[in-house]
Design an enzyme around this catalytic site. Sequence first.
Site, short mmCIF file in Angstrom:
data_model
loop_
_atom_site.label_atom_id
_atom_site.label_comp_id
_atom_site.label_asym_id
_atom_site.label_seq_id
_atom_site.Cartn_x
_atom_site.Cartn_y
_atom_site.Cartn_z
N SER A 210 6.39 24.51 -3.72
CA SER A 210 7.11 24.62 -2.46
C SER A 210 6.37 25.57 -1.51
CB SER A 210 8.55 25.06 -2.73
OG SER A 210 9.40 24.76 -1.66
N ASP B 50 11.02 18.55 -3.66
CA ASP B 50 10.56 19.90 -3.95
C ASP B 50 10.27 20.15 -5.44
OD1 ASP B 50 10.44 22.80 -4.14
OD2 ASP B 50 11.49 22.85 -2.21
#
Length: 288
Positions: free
Chosen positions: A44, A192
């Site tokens: 991320s 993610d």
Amino acid sequence: MRSTRAVVLGGGGVAGIAWEIGLLAELLDLGVDLNEADLVVGTSAGSVVGTALRFGQVPAAVAAQETAEDGAGAEDYREPDSFDGERFMNIMAAAGQGGGGEKAARARLGRLALKADTQLTEEAWVNSIRMLVPYPAWPEKALGVTAVDAEDGSFTVFDSGSGVDLGLAVTASCTVPTVWPPVHINGRVYMDGGMRSGTNADVAAGHHKVLVISCGLEAPQSPFGPTLPQALKTISKDGKSFLIEADAQALQAFGTNMLLDSTRKPSLAAGRRQAKEIADDVRRFWED
């Protein structure tokens, strides 16, 4: 056998990018060059920072953080100022309660992501991340970018051999489910990498030294994948780890919504301050 080293950079939104950039920049200024690592793993926010590290662009990234105006970004970017952290945690908790193992839990979260009405189109979301990752190809030094398949919950580490555009890989890794639109790559849809673990530090297992940079504490257990405490135990089987976690002042700088642009400057400053305090310990671990 030559000793190998790895750096792991965890997720943490806009605030996390700024804090990690500040941390790396200050360590670099103090003579600790983490780009000497044999492997960098980014999840991320950490995928954005890891890419900047690998391309030698940490100083430029600092300048971008310092000059950015609140709300700055791509022309059609809209920061998620209505993001509700408590609601998001409730969504994750519900997804984690269905049984079937870690992959199944991630797949339930992915189904919510695929149905969500997000503020941006996928194209606009990809373009906003490309502004942060404007590189035409993968770096020469090893970089791993984590993501989760939103359809079946499988975990992926993209790298230079994956045949995937770097900008798309980083966008996928940054795609917080229900907040940003999932990203299509080679016929699959991704979200993610932090939906498996905040750091995915176990990816670096097997290296003799692993420096882990985490934007927050992780619970001892998770229904979605190995937590940081579990990963550190795995790393310890073959090597040593050094953990840098955001301290109390950094967490205060992050605020309650780490996706806001207004968190950049205080988080950057917090990273630089914290790096000054721990630089000697990091140097001993990294260089001895």
